[in-house]
Design a protein around this motif. Structure first.
Motif, PDB file in Angstrom:
ATOM      1  N   GLY A 189     -25.021 -11.472 -34.793  1.00  0.00           N
ATOM      2  CA  GLY A 189     -25.900 -10.815 -35.757  1.00  0.00           C
ATOM      3  C   GLY A 189     -25.134  -9.994 -36.775  1.00  0.00           C
ATOM      4  O   GLY A 189     -25.403 -10.052 -37.980  1.00  0.00           O
ATOM      5  N   SER A 200     -28.800  -8.989 -46.185  1.00  0.00           N
ATOM      6  CA  SER A 200     -28.950  -8.062 -45.054  1.00  0.00           C
ATOM      7  C   SER A 200     -29.180  -6.631 -45.495  1.00  0.00           C
ATOM      8  O   SER A 200     -29.419  -5.755 -44.670  1.00  0.00           O
ATOM      9  N   THR A 207     -30.338  -6.492 -36.616  1.00  0.00           N
ATOM     10  CA  THR A 207     -31.473  -6.425 -37.544  1.00  0.00           C
ATOM     11  C   THR A 207     -31.092  -7.001 -38.905  1.00  0.00           C
ATOM     12  O   THR A 207     -31.856  -7.765 -39.508  1.00  0.00           O
ATOM     13  N   ALA A 210     -30.843 -10.768 -38.644  1.00  0.00           N
ATOM     14  CA  ALA A 210     -32.180 -11.367 -38.609  1.00  0.00           C
ATOM     15  C   ALA A 210     -32.819 -11.351 -39.990  1.00  0.00           C
ATOM     16  O   ALA A 210     -33.546 -12.277 -40.359  1.00  0.00           O
ATOM     17  N   ARG A 211     -32.540 -10.308 -40.763  1.00  0.00           N
ATOM     18  CA  ARG A 211     -33.089 -10.237 -42.119  1.00  0.00           C
ATOM     19  C   ARG A 211     -32.550 -11.375 -42.991  1.00  0.00           C
ATOM     20  O   ARG A 211     -33.277 -11.961 -43.796  1.00  0.00           O
ATOM     21  N   SER A 214     -34.374 -14.512 -41.799  1.00  0.00           N
ATOM     22  CA  SER A 214     -35.772 -14.485 -42.223  1.00  0.00           C
ATOM     23  C   SER A 214     -35.904 -14.854 -43.692  1.00  0.00           C
ATOM     24  O   SER A 214     -36.786 -15.643 -44.078  1.00  0.00           O
ATOM     25  N   ASP A 340     -40.763 -14.537 -34.604  1.00  0.00           N
ATOM     26  CA  ASP A 340     -39.741 -13.824 -33.830  1.00  0.00           C
ATOM     27  C   ASP A 340     -38.668 -13.253 -34.751  1.00  0.00           C
ATOM     28  O   ASP A 340     -38.287 -12.077 -34.633  1.00  0.00           O
ATOM     29  N   VAL A 341     -38.161 -14.103 -35.667  1.00  0.00           N
ATOM     30  CA  VAL A 341     -37.102 -13.666 -36.570  1.00  0.00           C
ATOM     31  C   VAL A 341     -37.614 -12.566 -37.504  1.00  0.00           C
ATOM     32  O   VAL A 341     -36.922 -11.571 -37.764  1.00  0.00           O
ATOM     33  N   MET A 344     -37.737  -9.304 -35.566  1.00  0.00           N
ATOM     34  CA  MET A 344     -36.409  -8.761 -35.306  1.00  0.00           C
ATOM     35  C   MET A 344     -35.764  -8.230 -36.581  1.00  0.00           C
ATOM     36  O   MET A 344     -34.899  -7.364 -36.530  1.00  0.00           O
ATOM     37  N   ALA A 345     -36.195  -8.745 -37.746  1.00  0.00           N
ATOM     38  CA  ALA A 345     -35.696  -8.262 -39.033  1.00  0.00           C
ATOM     39  C   ALA A 345     -36.437  -7.020 -39.507  1.00  0.00           C
ATOM     40  O   ALA A 345     -36.134  -6.494 -40.576  1.00  0.00           O
ATOM     41  N   ASP A 432     -31.779  -8.491 -28.856  1.00  0.00           N
ATOM     42  CA  ASP A 432     -31.559  -7.336 -29.729  1.00  0.00           C
ATOM     43  C   ASP A 432     -30.109  -6.867 -29.678  1.00  0.00           C
ATOM     44  O   ASP A 432     -29.743  -5.866 -30.291  1.00  0.00           O
TER      45      ASP A 432
END
Length: 575
Positions: A189, A200, A207, A210-211, A214, A340-341, A344-345, A432
């Protein structure tokens, strides 16, 4: 193997008071001293047994005559007795150490320390995953090749293990990978986030990674919105609600089991499970099926439930049940990997929108406490909503319960009791980038983790070799039961705050199926109307088709062009 309770790790929550903590630590120190004394006695017995054993071979009889058989027999019995006593003393020392650890764990004072080998392996995995993640986002061809080689190596190893060692070897690989999955995710990540800093937003973490994902995924997806449809109404054509719909959940165990009942394939939870206050029923009042499991609720995919609990005194309370991921890629409902993504973002997600809309439609009052219960994706959504100031400005969060959900990146509010259930082998809760031991620790927030492979329970050991089995609700309910049976003070305190909200005189549960539909295209902006060009007095003739300029001080001009840009009213006349 260890007793089920001995595999628990409880972090966070409110431990015993300072005075009690000192007493507990004192008792633990005495148990430690007793273990040391027993080990010393065991060593002395072992030495005595060794000496007696040697004497059997060295000591001749009087004047060189053979030692009488009865003397040899007594010496042999003495050596055997000393050796047996040493073994028993050693076992008692281990029991004292186990009691010490369980005493500290029950008081919320136990701290787990990773071994040097565990830390070294985690560092290697994290660094390698970081490099791969960075290349995937910064240099996609090289990153994808590296990731592909790694995936092929893992897949090939799994294939070879299956061919050479069968399922047992494959399960061993799963058990070995579980404790390192948090380092893998944390490294990957952070690498993805650093490789694409613009996407990001400079957040080099899970996080931020994930951003990035996403943003890329939504660039490939059509714009959608969520709509709700109430299902399983009493007397409806779809069969009506399940048997438990008119009864309060009563306990956290039952609320979790009902959440898993919302999966179309059922929960896989036994009709009777432990972990409830007073040994509550776990079949929801509908009885178990022929396989001894709770029957499915009969809901379509993508369904959540909102339960209203009426109390004899005080306001109503509410329980929102949110299941987990049901599809990998966007189907016609939002319970998928894309959500989910998004969660998490820390981005707006379709499931949180669905939960909010369902609560509004069910009539949740602003001052009525709500317990958010979720499994997997549903647990992430529950934590995200509890952490959202805008959600809390609309609803009063009375508690949060999650099972198998990666929630460490969300900051739940002070004063709200929170319980997380996780285990090392399910992999999902480590997405996470943190293990159960690394979850946030506050007075209101408790995480119960467990190493299934070390458990004496055959069901736990079987589940430890399968990600699906470790992630199943039945496994998390066994963890909850073990935590309650251990007498953990932090666990009992947080349950003592949540469960009264689940217990009432009567209840009504409504079910809402969430659906993804295409968002309406925004209407095109109208073309701006041409504005008349004013002619100032005494400055040339008017243009063809344009009237004379307005007198000084007259109202200015208006037009759709100005209105369209947000400017309305009049424009000051030119001098």
């Amino acid at each position: 193997m260890s007793d089920v309770e001995d595999t628990l790790v409880v972090v966070g929550g409110s431990a015993v008071t300072g005075v009690d903590a000192a007493a507990v630590r004192g008792a633990a120190a005495r148990l430690d001293a007793a273990a040391d004394a027993l080990r010393a006695a065991a060593s002395a017995c072992a030495a005595a047994a060794s000496s007696a054993e040697g004497a059997l071979w060295r000591m001749p009889g009087v004047a060189g005559e053979p030692t009488p058989p009865d003397v040899l027999g007594r010496r042999r019995r003495l050596a055997d007795t000393a050796a047996g006593l040493g073994r028993r003393l050693h076992e008692r020392a281990r029991e004292c150490e186990g009691l010490r650890d369980r005493l500290l764990a029950a008081a919320g004072l136990y701290e787990h320390a990773e071994s040097l080998v565990e830390r070294a392996a985690g560092a290697v995995v994290s660094v390698d995953a970081f490099a791969t993640g960075f290349l995937v986002s910064a240099v996609p061809p090289a990153g994808l090749v590296r990731a592909g080689v790694g995936a092929a190596a893992v897949g090939g190893l799994g294939w070879l293990a299956a061919r050479l060692g069968g399922d047992a070897t494959t399960e061993t690989l799963v058990r070995a990978a579980g404790p390192l999955s948090d380092e893998l995710v944390a490294g990957a990540g952070a690498g993805v986030a650093l490789g694409a800093p613009a996407l990001s937003q400079g957040d080099v973490s899970v996080t931020g990674g994930a951003r990035v994902l996403s943003t890329l995924v939504h660039a490939l997806m059509p714009v959608t919105q969520v709509r709700l449809r109430e299902v399983l109404r009493p007397g409806g054509a779809d069969g009506g609600p399940p048997g438990w719909a008119a009864e309060p959940s009563g306990s956290v165990a039952e609320a979790l089991a009902r959440t898993a009942d919302l999966y179309p394939w059922g929960s896989g939870v036994p009709a009777v499970v432990g972990g409830g206050a007073g040994g509550e029923r776990a079949d929801g009042g509908g009885g178990g099926g022929e396989d001894g499991l709770r029957p499915p609720a009969g809901t379509p995919r993508g369904t959540l439930a909102v339960e209203r609990v009426e109390h004899a005194d005080g306001p109503d309370s509410w329980v929102v049940l949110v299941p987990g991921t049901q599809e990998p890629w966007p189907p016609d409902h939002p319970f998928d990997a894309v959500t989910d993504v998004d969660l998490m973002a820390h981005e707006a997600a379709a499931v949180t929108a669905a939960v909010t809309a369902a609560m509004e439609r069910a009539g949740v009052g602003a001052g009525e406490p709500v317990v958010l219960v979720g499994h997997s994706l549903g647990g992430i959504a529950a934590a995200a909503l509890a952490a959202s100031p805008s959600f809390r400005s609309q609803f009063r969060v009375g508690g949060v319960v999650t099972a198998g959900a990666p929630t460490a990146t969300f900051a739940t509010p002070r004063g709200v009791p929170v319980l997380h259930l996780e285990n090392d082998e399910e992999l999902v809760s480590n997405l996470d980038g943190r293990s159960a031991r690394e979850n946030p620790r506050t007075a209101d927030r408790v995480t119960v983790g467990r190493r299934l492979a070390a458990s004496a329970s055959s069901a736990d050991r079987a589940a430890s070799g399968s990600v699906a089995g470790a992630h199943a609700m039945a496994t998390h309910l066994r963890t909850l039961a073990a935590a309650r049976e251990s007498g953990s003070v932090p666990v009992e305190r947080v349950l003592g705050q949540i469960e009264p909200l689940l217990q009432g005189e009567r209840s009504t549960t409504r079910f809402y199926a969430a659906r993804r539909v295409a968002a309406p295209r925004p209407a095109p902006e109208p073309a701006p109307s041409p504005l008349p060009r004013p002619v100032l007095p005494g400055v040339g003739p008017s243009l063809p088709g344009v009237g004379p300029a307005p007198p000084l001080g007259a109202p200015g001009l208006t037009g759709t062009g100005l209105t369209g840009t947000g400017l309305t009213g009049t424009v000051a006349s030119l001098p």
